[in-house]
Design an enzyme around this catalytic site. Structure first.
Site, mmCIF file in Angstrom:
data_model
loop_
_atom_site.group_PDB
_atom_site.id
_atom_site.type_symbol
_atom_site.label_atom_id
_atom_site.label_comp_id
_atom_site.label_asym_id
_atom_site.label_seq_id
_atom_site.Cartn_x
_atom_site.Cartn_y
_atom_site.Cartn_z
ATOM 1 N N HIS A 64 0.848 -1.191 0.000
ATOM 2 C CA HIS A 64 0.000 0.000 0.000
ATOM 3 C C HIS A 64 0.888 1.248 0.000
ATOM 4 C CE1 HIS A 64 0.515 -0.602 4.468
ATOM 5 N NE2 HIS A 64 0.777 0.672 4.389
HETATM 6 P P1 TYD Z 1 -2.159 -3.554 7.449
HETATM 7 O O1 TYD Z 1 -2.077 -2.100 7.109
HETATM 8 O O2 TYD Z 1 -2.871 -4.456 6.483
HETATM 9 O O3 TYD Z 1 -0.706 -4.137 7.722
HETATM 10 P P2 TYD Z 1 0.568 -4.248 6.748
HETATM 11 O O4 TYD Z 1 0.595 -3.014 5.904
HETATM 12 O O5 TYD Z 1 1.710 -4.356 7.690
HETATM 13 O O6 TYD Z 1 0.457 -5.477 5.932
HETATM 14 O O7 TYD Z 1 -2.818 -3.666 8.892
HETATM 15 C C1 TYD Z 1 -3.274 -4.880 9.418
HETATM 16 C C2 TYD Z 1 -4.568 -4.626 10.165
HETATM 17 O O8 TYD Z 1 -4.337 -3.797 11.312
HETATM 18 C C3 TYD Z 1 -5.611 -3.937 9.316
HETATM 19 O O9 TYD Z 1 -6.871 -4.511 9.631
HETATM 20 C C4 TYD Z 1 -5.584 -2.503 9.796
HETATM 21 C C5 TYD Z 1 -5.161 -2.632 11.243
HETATM 22 N N1 TYD Z 1 -4.358 -1.488 11.748
HETATM 23 C C6 TYD Z 1 -4.857 -0.711 12.768
HETATM 24 O O10 TYD Z 1 -5.989 -0.907 13.257
HETATM 25 N N2 TYD Z 1 -4.095 0.300 13.251
HETATM 26 C C7 TYD Z 1 -2.860 0.560 12.761
HETATM 27 O O11 TYD Z 1 -2.172 1.498 13.240
HETATM 28 C C8 TYD Z 1 -2.351 -0.245 11.679
HETATM 29 C C9 TYD Z 1 -0.992 0.004 11.095
HETATM 30 C C10 TYD Z 1 -3.133 -1.266 11.212
#
Ligand code: TYD
Length: 134
Positions: free
Chosen positions: A50
């Site tokens: 992302h």
């Molecule tokens: P995600 O952004 O998909 O993780 P990565 O980019 O590391 O693969 O985040 C995983 C899950 O956690 C998603 O459901 C969103 C949630 N999340 C939060 O609630 N708060 C946060 O600060 C972050 C970074 C993620």
């Protein structure tokens, strides 16, 4: 100009061990509003995929190692982070991916904004359209 921007963090070490301190506007150019960390990551799984519209982040791999790919829509660069005294600064409109987590990998992320799903661009084609329209 390199897409990979690293910050050397001073290690305050003595015979008891090592300590790194990160303070807003001292060794990081933004106010820290959120801290999150990743652990128990599976070596066979990749994460990230992302970009953010506003968010800036400083990433520190405090234990183990992980490969980061940073992409501005024109080119892509990668770095293996395996040093708790090195931060990777990821600013807005950069696509990021994390690969090759070591079993012991712990990643701490210092973020400039609270969590906001609306700030995410989670589709690579949308990301390319966004950066093309800037
Ligand atoms: P995600 O952004 O998909 O993780 P990565 O980019 O590391 O693969 O985040 C995983 C899950 O956690 C998603 O459901 C969103 C949630 N999340 C939060 O609630 N708060 C946060 O600060 C972050 C970074 C993620």
């Amino acid at each position: 100009m390199s897409l990979i921007k690293t910050v050397d963090l001073q290690v305050l070490g003595d015979e008891r061990g090592s300590l790194v301190s990160i303070e807003s506007y001292k060794n990081i150019s933004f106010e820290i509003k959120r801290v999150y960390y990743l652990f128990d990551t599976k070596s066979s799984v990749s994460r990230g995929f992302h970009a953010h519209k506003e968010l800036k982040q400083l990433v520190v791999v405090v234990r183990g190692s992980c490969k980061f790919i940073v992409d501005d829509g024109l080119s892509q660069e990668s770095i293996v982070l395996n040093d708790p005294s090195k931060g990777l600064l990821i600013e807005s409109f950069l696509w990021r991916e994390m690969h090759d987590f070591s079993d012991d990998c712990v990643i701490m992320v210092l973020a400039s904004e609270h969590y906001d799903e609306n700030d995410y661009i989670r589709n690579y084609d949308d990301f390319i359209k966004y950066v093309g329209s800037l």
